[in-house]
Enzyme design. Structure first.
Site, PDB file in Angstrom:
ATOM      1  N   SER A   1      15.188 -12.798  -4.569  1.00  0.00           N
ATOM      2  CA  SER A   1      15.840 -11.661  -5.508  1.00  0.00           C
ATOM      3  C   SER A   1      17.315 -11.676  -5.031  1.00  0.00           C
ATOM      4  O   SER A   1      18.103 -12.504  -5.381  1.00  0.00           O
ATOM      5  CB  SER A   1      14.880 -10.489  -5.001  1.00  0.00           C
ATOM      6  OG  SER A   1      15.497  -9.504  -5.818  1.00  0.00           O
ATOM      7  N   HIS A   2      17.581 -10.321  -4.361  1.00  0.00           N
ATOM      8  CA  HIS A   2      18.950 -10.017  -4.249  1.00  0.00           C
ATOM      9  C   HIS A   2      19.502 -10.300  -3.059  1.00  0.00           C
ATOM     10  O   HIS A   2      20.806 -10.199  -2.521  1.00  0.00           O
ATOM     11  CB  HIS A   2      18.951  -8.475  -4.310  1.00  0.00           C
ATOM     12  CG  HIS A   2      18.079  -7.636  -3.221  1.00  0.00           C
ATOM     13  ND1 HIS A   2      16.798  -7.892  -3.653  1.00  0.00           N
ATOM     14  CD2 HIS A   2      18.063  -7.189  -2.135  1.00  0.00           C
ATOM     15  CE1 HIS A   2      15.952  -7.132  -2.562  1.00  0.00           C
ATOM     16  NE2 HIS A   2      17.062  -7.093  -1.652  1.00  0.00           N
TER      17      HIS A   2
ATOM     18  N   THR B   1       7.066  -7.371   0.921  1.00  0.00           N
ATOM     19  CA  THR B   1       7.066  -6.146  -0.223  1.00  0.00           C
ATOM     20  C   THR B   1       7.038  -7.208  -1.493  1.00  0.00           C
ATOM     21  O   THR B   1       6.410  -6.629  -2.333  1.00  0.00           O
ATOM     22  CB  THR B   1       8.536  -5.434  -0.118  1.00  0.00           C
ATOM     23  OG1 THR B   1       8.454  -4.853   1.152  1.00  0.00           O
ATOM     24  CG2 THR B   1       8.359  -4.503  -1.175  1.00  0.00           C
TER      25      THR B   1
ATOM     26  N   GLU C   1      13.725   3.640  -6.763  1.00  0.00           N
ATOM     27  CA  GLU C   1      15.372   3.940  -6.636  1.00  0.00           C
ATOM     28  C   GLU C   1      16.246   2.782  -6.174  1.00  0.00           C
ATOM     29  O   GLU C   1      17.286   2.963  -6.223  1.00  0.00           O
ATOM     30  CB  GLU C   1      15.312   4.983  -5.277  1.00  0.00           C
ATOM     31  CG  GLU C   1      14.362   4.592  -3.987  1.00  0.00           C
ATOM     32  CD  GLU C   1      14.912   3.258  -3.199  1.00  0.00           C
ATOM     33  OE1 GLU C   1      16.270   3.156  -3.126  1.00  0.00           O
ATOM     34  OE2 GLU C   1      14.280   2.517  -2.734  1.00  0.00           O
TER      35      GLU C   1
ATOM     36  N   LYS D   1       6.939 -16.190  -4.768  1.00  0.00           N
ATOM     37  CA  LYS D   1       6.062 -15.093  -5.004  1.00  0.00           C
ATOM     38  C   LYS D   1       5.050 -15.454  -6.001  1.00  0.00           C
ATOM     39  O   LYS D   1       5.484 -16.096  -7.012  1.00  0.00           O
ATOM     40  CB  LYS D   1       6.990 -13.885  -5.514  1.00  0.00           C
ATOM     41  CG  LYS D   1       6.211 -12.598  -5.965  1.00  0.00           C
ATOM     42  CD  LYS D   1       7.050 -11.395  -6.217  1.00  0.00           C
ATOM     43  CE  LYS D   1       7.720 -11.543  -7.494  1.00  0.00           C
ATOM     44  NZ  LYS D   1       8.268 -10.189  -8.018  1.00  0.00           N
TER      45      LYS D   1
ATOM     46  N   THR E   1       6.074   1.962  -2.166  1.00  0.00           N
ATOM     47  CA  THR E   1       7.407   0.933  -2.399  1.00  0.00           C
ATOM     48  C   THR E   1       6.902  -0.432  -2.842  1.00  0.00           C
ATOM     49  O   THR E   1       6.058  -0.915  -2.187  1.00  0.00           O
ATOM     50  CB  THR E   1       8.357   0.889  -1.135  1.00  0.00           C
ATOM     51  OG1 THR E   1       9.114   2.153  -0.837  1.00  0.00           O
ATOM     52  CG2 THR E   1       9.641  -0.247  -1.645  1.00  0.00           C
TER      53      THR E   1
HETATM   54  C1  G1P Z   1      12.944  -3.593  -1.545  1.00  0.00           C
HETATM   55  C2  G1P Z   1      13.041  -2.134  -2.246  1.00  0.00           C
HETATM   56  C3  G1P Z   1      11.770  -1.950  -3.128  1.00  0.00           C
HETATM   57  C4  G1P Z   1      11.495  -3.397  -4.109  1.00  0.00           C
HETATM   58  C5  G1P Z   1      11.673  -4.689  -3.276  1.00  0.00           C
HETATM   59  C6  G1P Z   1      11.687  -5.664  -4.311  1.00  0.00           C
HETATM   60  O1  G1P Z   1      11.945  -3.580  -0.567  1.00  0.00           O
HETATM   61  O2  G1P Z   1      13.329  -0.960  -1.452  1.00  0.00           O
HETATM   62  O3  G1P Z   1      11.954  -0.987  -3.933  1.00  0.00           O
HETATM   63  O4  G1P Z   1      10.344  -3.005  -4.597  1.00  0.00           O
HETATM   64  O5  G1P Z   1      12.913  -4.484  -2.472  1.00  0.00           O
HETATM   65  O6  G1P Z   1      12.831  -5.894  -4.983  1.00  0.00           O
HETATM   66  P1  G1P Z   1      12.185  -3.243   0.917  1.00  0.00           P
HETATM   67  O7  G1P Z   1      13.185  -3.929   1.583  1.00  0.00           O
HETATM   68  O8  G1P Z   1      12.315  -1.507   0.966  1.00  0.00           O
HETATM   69  O9  G1P Z   1      10.704  -3.136   1.374  1.00  0.00           O
HETATM   70 ZN    ZN Z   2      15.000  -9.104  -7.827  1.00  0.00          ZN
END
Ligand code: G1P
Ligand code: ZN
Length: 545
Positions: free
Chosen positions: A113-114, A18, A365, A126, A345
């Site tokens: 990221s997180h 993603t 979200e 990325k 997404t």
């Molecule tokens: C998740 C979030 C999505 C966001 C992405 C990157 O992706 O759901 O909205 O853009 O992280 O921060 P997912 O793990 O659901 O594919």
């Molecule tokens: Zn992030």
């Protein structure tokens, strides 16, 4: 300086998800793993004579080592100018802004990221393109194809560059500049928001804020913005030094992982406003005193109040939300008479709409909100937007949200995540759901719920007409309720199954009810439709947001 050509072999697992390529640090540390991916980026793009590349990351473990490797491969691939963030630090939104400001052909962002960091945590890469946003699926597919056949990469034989000093040096024919990655971002924010009004609010003893950077990249940005420029007392920004392992924390701004901020805001004598950002600074969580704002509501409220903000005073052209994001913003768009787009997404799907000037604001979200000022979501931007609304209206966070619900109704919303489940079982579950959804479509109702729509979401980009299939199974009901199922594309351990639940309530006497309680019939229905417990072998979600 000599360019060395190194023989290598492809790795099979370098398909970007993603949001870029995300793996445990130990995977990235394998010999040639990072090198292959970086060379594959350069192999899949055209590099011009005057090319500028921006490089930086969220400061997590392996950030500096990766930057040194990237600089040397970039120099060997004839990139003319490389701009690197001071100490290797660059938030994702600030890189997006820098790509646009310096007219760079792209940027390489080092972050997962997180996801947690440290020796045993995750790392990620990325690639963002000239508009400042994540590369399109076409480009990431090209990169992936290159990783499947790569047999050599080029690297300059040179000493490491000292990232701790601002300044420039030559590496062969490439100029490498270590730049201040904070000031230009702060200046961009000053162009968008009323710093005078926010300063008056934050410097007054009647309004206290608590900003938690979760030991991640936004620390130095937030300190400069809120304490130095906007007059908030020292200590208003917490956990403001980026650490390689984020202090052992999960740098995800939600009710579970930002628990110390949440405890502070829901405690006695709590501040008036609280906010947190994630590892690389693109996510945000907004809290009032004893009050949580869902990201979906936040997008709707920012849209409804955008005319109050200097950078958006001329109005919002259109908005977009990811498909699982609640439909709260749709109602605001309808009232404003503007288009509301529904995308898959992932932020990359907003970028064509932003570049074509179809939308001004967009959000997901998953604690992501942003605008046309850059091509990434932007955590600190969202925090400033909220503070600007508060500074102008004089209302509390809670009152702003209640008044919004009274006017538009409330979209009760929650996401239930089932983490670290077996990949094959997760795929079985999705396949089963794709089959079930076809059957559901043939009916008009499921139990007492009248079905208006059921499909596996497929998106045709309105600008380039590219098609993205299988973006999540969604079931919509006549009442405005929805249930959505999809698999995460960012996890690194097993699979994460996500269930998104939404119920619309216009009755003003019912808008203050408890979310999980209101959603409980839908939660039961989701179990009936997807047999979640049996597929995931979990009794309950691992995370509820
Ligand atoms: C998740 C979030 C999505 C966001 C992405 C990157 O992706 O759901 O909205 O853009 O992280 O921060 P997912 O793990 O659901 O594919
Ligand atoms: Zn992030």
């Amino acid at each position: 300086m000599r360019t060395r050509t190194v023989t290598t072999k492809p790795f099979k697992d370098q398909k970007p998800g993603t949001s870029g390529l995300r793996k445990p640090v130990t995977i990235f540390q394998q010999s040639n793993y990072l090198e292959n991916f970086i060379q594959s980026i350069f192999n899949s793009i055209n590099i011009s004579e005057t090319s500028t590349l921006i490089v930086g990351g969220d400061g997590r473990y392996y950030n500096s080592q990766a930057i040194q490797i990237i600089i040397k491969i970039a120099a060997a691939n004839s990139i003319k100018r490389i701009l690197v963030g001071h100490k290797g630090i660059f938030s994702t939104p600030a890189i997006s802004a820098a790509i646009r400001y310096h007219k760079a052909f792209g940027g390489i962002i080092l972050s997962a990221s997180h996801n947690p960091g440290g020796v045993n945590g995750d790392f990620g890469i990325k690639y963002n393109t000239e508009h400042g946003g994540p590369a399109s699926e076409e480009i990431t597919n090209n990169i992936f194809n290159c990783t499947k056949t790569i047999n050599k990469y080029k690297i300059l034989e040179a000493k490491d560059i000292n990232l701790n000093y601002l300044g420039s040096c030559n590496l062969g024919t490439t100029k490498v500049e270590i730049i201040d990655s904070i000031t230009p971002y702060v200046e961009l924010m000053q162009q968008l928001f009323d710093f005078g009004r926010i300063h008056t609010l934050l410097a007054s003893s009647n309004f206290r804020i608590s900003i938690d950077s979760l030991n991640a990249v936004t620390g130095p940005y937030a300190r400069t913005l809120f304490e130095t420029c906007l007059g908030a007392p020292r200590g208003s920004v917490q956990n403001d030094i980026p650490l390689e392992d984020f202090g052992g924390k999960h740098p995800d701004p939600n009710l579970i992982h930002a628990s110390s901020l949440v405890n502070n805001l829901f405690g006695l004598n709590s501040p008036d406003f609280g906010a947190a950002s994630d590892g690389d600074g693109d996510r945000n969580m907004i809290l009032g005193r004893n009050f949580f704002v869902t990201p979906s509501d936040s997008l709707a409220i920012l849209t409804a109040n955008a005319h109050l903000i200097p950078g958006y005073k001329d109005g919002v052209k259109g908005v977009a939300r990811s498909m699982p994001t609640s439909q709260a913003v749709d109602r605001v768009a309808k009232k404003l008479g503007i288009e509301c787009y529904e995308t898959p997404t992932g932020w990359k799907f907003f970028n064509n709409l932003l570049n074509a000037d179809k939308i001004t604001l967009c959000g997901e979200e998953s604690f992501g909100t942003g605008s046309n000022h850059i091509r990434e979501k932007d955590g600190l931007w969202a925090i400033l937007f909220w503070l600007n609304i508060i500074a102008i209206t004089g209302k509390s966070v809670e009152n702003i949200v209640y008044e919004h619900w009274k006017q538009y109704g409330r979209n009760f919303y929650s996401r239930h995540d089932y983490e670290e489940i077996e990949l094959s079982k997760a795929n079985d579950c999705m396949n089963q759901l794709r089959y079930t959804v076809k059957k559901i479509r043939e009916k008009t109702a499921f139990n007492e719920y009248k079905i208006t729509h059921a499909d596996d979401f497929s998106y045709i980009d309105p600008i380039d007409k590219s098609i993205s299939k299988q973006q999540g199974v969604r079931i919509s009901f006549a009442s405005g309720s929805r249930i959505i199922f999809r698999l995460s594309g960012t996890g690194t351990k097993g699979a994460t199954f996500r269930v998104y639940l939404e119920k619309y309530q216009f009755d003003n006497t019912k808008i203050k009810l408890n979310t999980q309680h209101v959603l409980s019939p839908l939660i039961q229905l989701a179990e009936e439709i997807a047999h979640i417990k049996s597929f995931t072998e979990l009794d309950k979600p691992t995370i509820i947001t």
